[in-house]
Design an enzyme around this catalytic site. Sequence first.
Site, mmCIF file in Angstrom:
data_model
loop_
_atom_site.group_PDB
_atom_site.id
_atom_site.type_symbol
_atom_site.label_atom_id
_atom_site.label_comp_id
_atom_site.label_asym_id
_atom_site.label_seq_id
_atom_site.Cartn_x
_atom_site.Cartn_y
_atom_site.Cartn_z
ATOM 1 N N TYR A 1 -20.035 -25.978 -1.152
ATOM 2 C CA TYR A 1 -21.023 -27.030 -0.883
ATOM 3 C C TYR A 1 -21.519 -27.728 -2.149
ATOM 4 C CZ TYR A 1 -21.120 -24.858 3.711
ATOM 5 O OH TYR A 1 -20.756 -24.363 4.930
ATOM 6 N N HIS B 1 -25.847 -32.993 0.964
ATOM 7 C CA HIS B 1 -26.855 -32.074 1.511
ATOM 8 C C HIS B 1 -27.468 -31.198 0.413
ATOM 9 C CE1 HIS B 1 -28.430 -31.597 5.423
ATOM 10 N NE2 HIS B 1 -27.732 -30.569 5.863
ATOM 11 N N TYR C 1 -28.739 -20.747 3.926
ATOM 12 C CA TYR C 1 -28.109 -21.928 4.529
ATOM 13 C C TYR C 1 -29.208 -22.832 5.104
ATOM 14 C CZ TYR C 1 -23.652 -19.869 3.546
ATOM 15 O OH TYR C 1 -22.586 -19.324 2.874
ATOM 16 N N ASN D 1 -30.042 -24.526 7.737
ATOM 17 C CA ASN D 1 -30.749 -24.445 9.023
ATOM 18 C C ASN D 1 -31.776 -23.325 9.088
ATOM 19 O OD1 ASN D 1 -28.991 -26.479 9.575
ATOM 20 N ND2 ASN D 1 -27.994 -25.499 11.313
ATOM 21 N N ASP E 1 -32.390 -34.083 0.951
ATOM 22 C CA ASP E 1 -31.622 -35.307 1.211
ATOM 23 C C ASP E 1 -32.195 -36.030 2.426
ATOM 24 O OD1 ASP E 1 -30.547 -32.923 2.663
ATOM 25 O OD2 ASP E 1 -29.273 -34.421 3.630
ATOM 26 N N ASN F 1 -32.573 -30.565 9.618
ATOM 27 C CA ASN F 1 -32.655 -29.176 10.093
ATOM 28 C C ASN F 1 -33.370 -28.243 9.126
ATOM 29 O OD1 ASN F 1 -31.441 -29.687 12.551
ATOM 30 N ND2 ASN F 1 -29.387 -29.354 11.766
#
Length: 199
Positions: free
Chosen positions: A18, A23, A72, A74, A99, A120
């Site tokens: 990532y 994000h 993560y 969420n 973001d 999220n």
Amino acid sequence: MASEYWLIVGLGNPGAKYRGTRHNIGFETVNELAQRWSVRFANHKGLADLGKGTMSMGGSTVKMFLCKPLTYMNESGQAVASVSAYYHIPADRIVVIHDDMDLAFGRIKLKSGGSSGGHNGIKSIDRFLHTPDYYRVRMGVGHASRSGDAHDNTINWVLGEFNAAQRKQLPEFLADGADAAESIVFDGLAKAQERFNGR
């Protein structure tokens, strides 16, 4: 007793996969702050990379934690709530950098409370802190094209990397995001908004 510390959180997803994605701009902005104020990260209960330090401006010095959740996106709220509870940091001393697809790349908007805007990570923090009333540094990453499946487009967009022109501008944008977080802490939200929201 409420803590004298501020908690500045950058949202993102852990792992090499990532790195450099839209994000993860929160992670990258917090890394900018860590470099600026010589903060080193250590693991907090497997939930976050957490660093403790101080920052100074205009004769004032404040104590702060920099935080990158490892849960993560969420489940970001789990990490933020854990650090907040452990160090007794109230919501009104928490700044979350994330973001935002509703803003063009390079735009920054600051606010406290209000809607999650469908993000999220913010939804999770609202849920775990039991309040939306913390500060936010919204960093524009632009929007996916509106064609095809909107959900798939959104996921691919935020997990995609910046284009070549944006990558050139990124260091300056990250520095602006770091400045914005500092401005909230040292100048208060209204002054910080005056400085950044109209750009």
